[in-house]
Design a protein around this motif. Sequence first.
Motif, PDB file in Angstrom:
ATOM      1  N   ALA A   1       0.822  -1.218   0.000  1.00  0.00           N
ATOM      2  CA  ALA A   1       0.000   0.000   0.000  1.00  0.00           C
ATOM      3  C   ALA A   1       0.853   1.265   0.000  1.00  0.00           C
ATOM      4  O   ALA A   1       0.375   2.337  -0.363  1.00  0.00           O
ATOM      5  CB  ALA A   1      -0.929  -0.005   1.202  1.00  0.00           C
ATOM      6  N   THR A   2       2.118   1.143   0.444  1.00  0.00           N
ATOM      7  CA  THR A   2       2.990   2.334   0.498  1.00  0.00           C
ATOM      8  C   THR A   2       4.358   2.003  -0.102  1.00  0.00           C
ATOM      9  O   THR A   2       5.385   2.229   0.518  1.00  0.00           O
ATOM     10  CB  THR A   2       3.164   2.839   1.951  1.00  0.00           C
ATOM     11  OG1 THR A   2       3.670   1.752   2.737  1.00  0.00           O
ATOM     12  CG2 THR A   2       1.874   3.345   2.544  1.00  0.00           C
ATOM     13  N   LEU A   3       4.337   1.470  -1.310  1.00  0.00           N
ATOM     14  CA  LEU A   3       5.602   1.064  -1.944  1.00  0.00           C
ATOM     15  C   LEU A   3       6.545   2.238  -2.164  1.00  0.00           C
ATOM     16  O   LEU A   3       7.762   2.080  -2.140  1.00  0.00           O
ATOM     17  CB  LEU A   3       5.302   0.406  -3.295  1.00  0.00           C
ATOM     18  CG  LEU A   3       5.160  -1.120  -3.305  1.00  0.00           C
ATOM     19  CD1 LEU A   3       4.974  -1.613  -4.713  1.00  0.00           C
ATOM     20  CD2 LEU A   3       6.368  -1.797  -2.667  1.00  0.00           C
ATOM     21  N   GLU A   4       5.980   3.429  -2.364  1.00  0.00           N
ATOM     22  CA  GLU A   4       6.817   4.616  -2.593  1.00  0.00           C
ATOM     23  C   GLU A   4       7.804   4.806  -1.441  1.00  0.00           C
ATOM     24  O   GLU A   4       8.943   5.201  -1.652  1.00  0.00           O
ATOM     25  CB  GLU A   4       5.954   5.870  -2.726  1.00  0.00           C
ATOM     26  CG  GLU A   4       5.127   5.943  -3.979  1.00  0.00           C
ATOM     27  CD  GLU A   4       3.789   5.242  -3.864  1.00  0.00           C
ATOM     28  OE1 GLU A   4       3.557   4.578  -2.829  1.00  0.00           O
ATOM     29  OE2 GLU A   4       2.987   5.361  -4.792  1.00  0.00           O
ATOM     30  N   ARG A   5       7.308   4.543  -0.210  1.00  0.00           N
ATOM     31  CA  ARG A   5       8.172   4.699   0.967  1.00  0.00           C
ATOM     32  C   ARG A   5       9.032   3.445   1.171  1.00  0.00           C
ATOM     33  O   ARG A   5      10.205   3.523   1.503  1.00  0.00           O
ATOM     34  CB  ARG A   5       7.326   4.931   2.214  1.00  0.00           C
ATOM     35  CG  ARG A   5       6.628   6.254   2.237  1.00  0.00           C
ATOM     36  CD  ARG A   5       5.658   6.309   3.425  1.00  0.00           C
ATOM     37  NE  ARG A   5       5.050   7.619   3.548  1.00  0.00           N
ATOM     38  CZ  ARG A   5       4.014   8.032   2.841  1.00  0.00           C
ATOM     39  NH1 ARG A   5       3.474   7.240   1.952  1.00  0.00           N
ATOM     40  NH2 ARG A   5       3.510   9.244   3.025  1.00  0.00           N
ATOM     41  N   SER A   6       8.394   2.269   0.990  1.00  0.00           N
ATOM     42  CA  SER A   6       9.051   1.003   1.361  1.00  0.00           C
ATOM     43  C   SER A   6      10.269   0.673   0.524  1.00  0.00           C
ATOM     44  O   SER A   6      11.217   0.063   1.010  1.00  0.00           O
ATOM     45  CB  SER A   6       8.073  -0.155   1.224  1.00  0.00           C
ATOM     46  OG  SER A   6       6.826   0.140   1.739  1.00  0.00           O
ATOM     47  N   LEU A   7      10.228   1.059  -0.746  1.00  0.00           N
ATOM     48  CA  LEU A   7      11.278   0.577  -1.650  1.00  0.00           C
ATOM     49  C   LEU A   7      12.637   1.236  -1.430  1.00  0.00           C
ATOM     50  O   LEU A   7      13.642   0.753  -1.941  1.00  0.00           O
ATOM     51  CB  LEU A   7      10.838   0.743  -3.110  1.00  0.00           C
ATOM     52  CG  LEU A   7       9.813  -0.284  -3.617  1.00  0.00           C
ATOM     53  CD1 LEU A   7       9.485  -0.027  -5.082  1.00  0.00           C
ATOM     54  CD2 LEU A   7      10.328  -1.717  -3.446  1.00  0.00           C
ATOM     55  N   TYR A   8      12.683   2.335  -0.654  1.00  0.00           N
ATOM     56  CA  TYR A   8      13.975   2.998  -0.444  1.00  0.00           C
ATOM     57  C   TYR A   8      14.951   2.052   0.257  1.00  0.00           C
ATOM     58  O   TYR A   8      16.116   1.934  -0.123  1.00  0.00           O
ATOM     59  CB  TYR A   8      13.807   4.291   0.369  1.00  0.00           C
ATOM     60  CG  TYR A   8      15.048   5.149   0.339  1.00  0.00           C
ATOM     61  CD1 TYR A   8      15.246   6.078  -0.677  1.00  0.00           C
ATOM     62  CD2 TYR A   8      16.039   5.004   1.301  1.00  0.00           C
ATOM     63  CE1 TYR A   8      16.400   6.841  -0.735  1.00  0.00           C
ATOM     64  CE2 TYR A   8      17.194   5.754   1.255  1.00  0.00           C
ATOM     65  CZ  TYR A   8      17.376   6.682   0.241  1.00  0.00           C
ATOM     66  OH  TYR A   8      18.516   7.432   0.187  1.00  0.00           O
ATOM     67  N   LEU A   9      14.440   1.353   1.266  1.00  0.00           N
ATOM     68  CA  LEU A   9      15.302   0.415   1.993  1.00  0.00           C
ATOM     69  C   LEU A   9      15.702  -0.740   1.076  1.00  0.00           C
ATOM     70  O   LEU A   9      16.848  -1.214   1.126  1.00  0.00           O
ATOM     71  CB  LEU A   9      14.572  -0.107   3.244  1.00  0.00           C
ATOM     72  CG  LEU A   9      15.379  -1.050   4.130  1.00  0.00           C
ATOM     73  CD1 LEU A   9      16.571  -0.341   4.744  1.00  0.00           C
ATOM     74  CD2 LEU A   9      14.514  -1.648   5.221  1.00  0.00           C
ATOM     75  N   VAL A  10      14.787  -1.178   0.225  1.00  0.00           N
ATOM     76  CA  VAL A  10      15.101  -2.255  -0.724  1.00  0.00           C
ATOM     77  C   VAL A  10      16.221  -1.805  -1.663  1.00  0.00           C
ATOM     78  O   VAL A  10      17.119  -2.579  -1.991  1.00  0.00           O
ATOM     79  CB  VAL A  10      13.831  -2.664  -1.521  1.00  0.00           C
ATOM     80  CG1 VAL A  10      14.169  -3.700  -2.580  1.00  0.00           C
ATOM     81  CG2 VAL A  10      12.768  -3.211  -0.572  1.00  0.00           C
ATOM     82  N   ALA A  11      16.162  -0.530  -2.054  1.00  0.00           N
ATOM     83  CA  ALA A  11      17.220   0.008  -2.923  1.00  0.00           C
ATOM     84  C   ALA A  11      18.579  -0.117  -2.240  1.00  0.00           C
ATOM     85  O   ALA A  11      19.582  -0.447  -2.877  1.00  0.00           O
ATOM     86  CB  ALA A  11      16.923   1.471  -3.254  1.00  0.00           C
ATOM     87  N   GLU A  12      18.615   0.135  -0.944  1.00  0.00           N
ATOM     88  CA  GLU A  12      19.888   0.044  -0.206  1.00  0.00           C
ATOM     89  C   GLU A  12      20.294  -1.410   0.015  1.00  0.00           C
ATOM     90  O   GLU A  12      21.462  -1.762  -0.106  1.00  0.00           O
ATOM     91  CB  GLU A  12      19.741   0.750   1.140  1.00  0.00           C
ATOM     92  CG  GLU A  12      19.634   2.263   1.020  1.00  0.00           C
ATOM     93  CD  GLU A  12      20.566   2.969   1.966  1.00  0.00           C
ATOM     94  OE1 GLU A  12      21.772   2.654   1.939  1.00  0.00           O
ATOM     95  OE2 GLU A  12      20.083   3.823   2.737  1.00  0.00           O
ATOM     96  N   LEU A  13      19.301  -2.262   0.350  1.00  0.00           N
ATOM     97  CA  LEU A  13      19.614  -3.676   0.606  1.00  0.00           C
ATOM     98  C   LEU A  13      20.123  -4.366  -0.657  1.00  0.00           C
ATOM     99  O   LEU A  13      20.998  -5.226  -0.586  1.00  0.00           O
ATOM    100  CB  LEU A  13      18.359  -4.402   1.115  1.00  0.00           C
ATOM    101  CG  LEU A  13      17.917  -4.086   2.545  1.00  0.00           C
ATOM    102  CD1 LEU A  13      16.535  -4.659   2.815  1.00  0.00           C
ATOM    103  CD2 LEU A  13      18.925  -4.631   3.557  1.00  0.00           C
ATOM    104  N   SER A  14      19.568  -3.943  -1.802  1.00  0.00           N
ATOM    105  CA  SER A  14      19.961  -4.623  -3.038  1.00  0.00           C
ATOM    106  C   SER A  14      21.395  -4.286  -3.438  1.00  0.00           C
ATOM    107  O   SER A  14      21.964  -4.937  -4.310  1.00  0.00           O
ATOM    108  CB  SER A  14      18.981  -4.296  -4.171  1.00  0.00           C
ATOM    109  OG  SER A  14      19.018  -2.925  -4.448  1.00  0.00           O
TER     110      SER A  14
END
Lengths: 680, 77
Positions: free
Chosen positions: A111-124
């Motif tokens: 529901a809030t991918l705009e916020r959630s994906l920032y951490l994924v960007a760093e983890l990846s």
Amino acid sequence: MSERHESPASVLPSMAVLDADAPVIALAGQPNMGKSTLFNLLTGLNQHVGNWPGKTVEHRAGHFDLNGRKARLVDLPGTYSLTANSPEEVIAREFILREKPSVVVAVVSAATLERSLYLVAELSALDAPLVVALNMMDVAEQEGIQVDAHVLEAALGVPVVPMTASRAAGVRELLKVVENVLNGNQVPRPRPPEVRADHREVLEKIEALISEHVPAPYPQAWVALKLLEGDAEVTRMMREALLPETWEAVHEILRAHDDAFLAVASGRYEWIGRMLRAAMTRPKVGQIGLTERLDRWAAHPLGGLFLLAGILGLVFWLTFTLGTPLQDWLEGSVIAPLSGLVAGALTGAPFWVQGLVVDGLIGGVGSVLTFLPILVIFFAAFALLEDVGYMARAAYVMDNLMHLMGLHGKSFLPLFLGFGCNVPAVMGTRVIDSWPARLLTILIAPLVPCTARMAVVAFIAPAFFGANAVWVTWGMVLLSLLALVVSGVALNKVIFKGQRSAFIMEMPLYHIPNARTIGLLVWQRSLAFVKKAGTAILAMAMLVWVLSYLPNGDLNTSYLARFGQFIEPVGRWMGFDWRLTVALITSFPAKENVIATLGVLFGSSPEAGLTEMLTASFSTATALSFLVVTMLFIPCMATVAVMKQETNSWGWTLLSVGLLLVISIAAGAATYHLAVWMGL
Amino acid sequence: MLEKLLAEIRSGGTFETGVLAARLGTTPALVEAMLEHLQRIGHLRPYETCNDACGGCSLKSICKSKARTDAVRLWQI
């Protein structure tokens, strides 16, 4: 579920009861993504809670059955990124880098991918095998958001599993994917955001300088990126690890690119934007679509102003059409007969008692209370606009106009509050950092038409202008706002020399109005008004009556008349006699006192109410002039007090009072003479 | 994108997230995420519409009503 809070020393050894080869699964995610729900679901009773060694951050670890194989599960602290902005972020990244978990599950909200994906960007960007748990699919569905997990998986390059942890839906599939990654049947190949071309060369230079000096287990490219981002922990580590001359060279590059942290973050948001365009669809119909469509007009710099003017006109029309007959009825059928009844009952009482009760209490406070129906309708109309979400747009388009005129953007908030009361409007200027801008806003904030001033207009306009009261009231509001803009522009040129600052607002969605919310607002505002009528207005009505009675019981030779006659020459410029002039001055403690004072000075009788007495006594030109002066007159006592408090200067406070006094007298005199010239 | 957003804000004035999103060619939700990011790194400050600034005002109960506090989310630079 039982949770044992244990010391750090006991938490970690407790994990040692597991097979040393047991895979370690780390749960990473931002706060409120449902990470803890998933952790509790998987570990059940097999969990331990303590603190991370040497930190006050909670450590949660446990074990669970991964399709017949025991696995450790570590719930990493909720973090927005992996930059060392907080202890939680340091703990999360240190765990991933040092402990090298077998799989990192990034829990994100669909529901809030705009916020959630920032951490994924760093983890990846790290070496750890990554799986994305696309949680809260139910919330996304409720909000009409569609996320295509397959497309997202292809775009991210790592497995993505849609799930709803709160309903245990998709958990089995997640465990299957985790097992596949552990067994090597599925290999995550993340596609992390790339550093923008203009910073890539810089990054390569840093990497070249730090190579062979990066302490284990930190990846060299990651350390270089964190240096560019200005990460305090990594900077400290590398300053200690590098030779002084090498560090100086690195430091020189970093100093020359001190805005690189923004470029790096910016690259991640561009990456997020691409992921979302590929995999997510937000609803275009329904509430959000409706809000966007309505805002094309409501928030348009020019169209929005016309719409605002139209809505205000409609509110006034509704208020007068419904409220004026009720007010007439209260005045003619309740207050006037009550006045006669009480006068009859007090025939034996001393004259001053009769005067105080009949003229002071009933004439003053009673007159004020007769326009309670008008105010209730007015309050209800504004509460409806507020609850629907329109008032934010109204303030926004007004502020846009002010900004075009060179005024301060942050004056939005005082404007927004000022329509209710000028006191919070002045207080609201605390939001402005720049002193000249704040001062400017304080000086002009009292020109926002508050509800008390509107109440006076709502009483006088229908009496003199009948069906045209709507247009007159509408014109009064526009006049106030015009005076505000003109004064602002003029003062801006003198004391606020073009400094600019910014204010960002998130417009609320339009809502279907809630009757209870509107009812509550109307009740609170009406109650506040009645309380004011019973206290401040009552006290002023009594004082006015006493001064109009002393020393010999004759109004025309009373102390009030003497004072009124002394200042009457100024009032005459605007077409006022001494009674109107005095009524205006008594508005200083509270604006509504104007009506209470007129009630005391003109009284009411069973034959004629206050409005009839006023229309019989004054011309239309005088009434128009009186309305103009009321709208622009000096602020009330409470507003002046907070102006002094906020400016900490009597000089500035008196300047504002003097400015409004001059504006109101000049505008009143101009209006009166123009109206007389037009034959009104 | 974050730099463009900051540049827009630094130009001064009052901005609405929908308008900023249109200027940046993205969604209001992503702009809000970036605003929150800028807030976390200290470039923006959130502003509460109803705080102790209302102390002493007879209408403070009105301002603190749910309808008003839910009305807008504000940030300042």
